[in-house]
Design a protein around this motif. Structure first.
Motif, PDB file in Angstrom:
ATOM      1  N   VAL A 108      46.520  42.296  44.449  1.00 21.44           N
ATOM      2  CA  VAL A 108      45.950  43.542  43.947  1.00 21.44           C
ATOM      3  C   VAL A 108      45.220  44.312  45.046  1.00 21.44           C
ATOM      4  O   VAL A 108      45.402  45.510  45.205  1.00 21.44           O
ATOM      5  CB  VAL A 108      44.985  43.266  42.772  1.00 21.44           C
ATOM      6  CG1 VAL A 108      44.318  44.538  42.285  1.00 21.44           C
ATOM      7  CG2 VAL A 108      45.709  42.580  41.622  1.00 21.44           C
TER       8      VAL A 108
ATOM      9  N   ILE B 193      43.085  42.536  34.799  1.00 24.36           N
ATOM     10  CA  ILE B 193      42.781  43.194  36.074  1.00 24.36           C
ATOM     11  C   ILE B 193      41.476  43.978  35.938  1.00 24.36           C
ATOM     12  O   ILE B 193      40.592  43.881  36.787  1.00 24.36           O
ATOM     13  CB  ILE B 193      43.930  44.127  36.508  1.00 24.36           C
ATOM     14  CG1 ILE B 193      45.215  43.341  36.768  1.00 24.36           C
ATOM     15  CG2 ILE B 193      43.535  44.969  37.715  1.00 24.36           C
ATOM     16  CD1 ILE B 193      45.187  42.439  37.960  1.00 24.36           C
TER      17      ILE B 193
ATOM     18  N   ALA C 202      44.722  36.382  41.222  1.00 25.31           N
ATOM     19  CA  ALA C 202      44.322  37.788  41.074  1.00 25.31           C
ATOM     20  C   ALA C 202      42.811  37.971  41.043  1.00 25.31           C
ATOM     21  O   ALA C 202      42.280  38.871  41.693  1.00 25.31           O
ATOM     22  CB  ALA C 202      44.964  38.383  39.820  1.00 25.31           C
TER      23      ALA C 202
END
Length: 185
Positions: free
Chosen positions: A98, A57, A116
């Motif tokens: 996200v 991330i 993502a």
């Protein structure tokens, strides 16, 4: 059951019944995982795990920041407030991933909201466009990210919605904390 519907149900139930103090899965989560693995084989169209660990991330946020010229701390603050950095998050309104992109927004940006990395890049590009639209005014851009640019235009500023006002303050606070952290450079 349709695979996407099953996935949405599994995500909702997982988020509702996830133990907060333990890394071990409950029997219910194990059952859901087993069923999911049988019903939903890996698919590039539903890649929620593209950056499912915090390093992934963070790397995706750094890449999106480089691509858009936005601060990584700002993007991470938005992602923290939107989804707690959870690539599998789905809101009650249907926002995905996200950066909590609405399906229509993701489609207009040409990104897969279930991936993502693409979700983070799409959210960054959308936020950048809102900043451009509101002449660099971060509070208005954040309000538009939450409530929509039409609401900001209609009210001539941050809409009088408590959720939006709280959202803007949370993102600004997180951004300030992240920007002043030595790790955010």
């Amino acid at each position: 059951m349709e695979p996407l519907l099953f996935w949405a149900l599994e995500t909702l139930l997982f988020n509702e019944f996830q133990p907060s103090s333990s890394n071990s899965n409950s029997p219910f989560q194990n059952l859901l995982s087993d069923i999911t693995n049988q019903v939903l084989p890996p698919s590039p169209q539903a890649n929620l795990s593209g950056a499912n660990n915090s390093a992934g991330i963070d790397q995706a946020i750094q890449q999106a920041a480089l691509s858009t010229g936005l601060s990584p701390a700002l993007l991470k603050a938005v992602a923290m407030v939107e989804s707690s950095l959870n690539p599998a998050a789905i809101s009650s309104a249907g926002a995905i991933g996200v950066m909590q992109l609405m399906p229509q927004t993701a489609e207009s940006l040409g990104v897969n909201p279930y991936n993502a990395e693409q979700n983070i890049l799409g959210g960054a590009e959308y936020l950048k466009s809102l900043l451009d639209n509101f002449h660099g005014d971060l509070t208005l851009a954040l309000a538009a990210y939450n409530a929509g640019p039409g609401a900001v235009d209609h009210f001539g500023g941050i809409p009088p919605y408590q959720q939006t006002q709280d959202y803007v303050q949370k993102v600004l606070s997180a951004y300030q904390a992240l920007a002043s952290s030595p790790e955010s450079t």
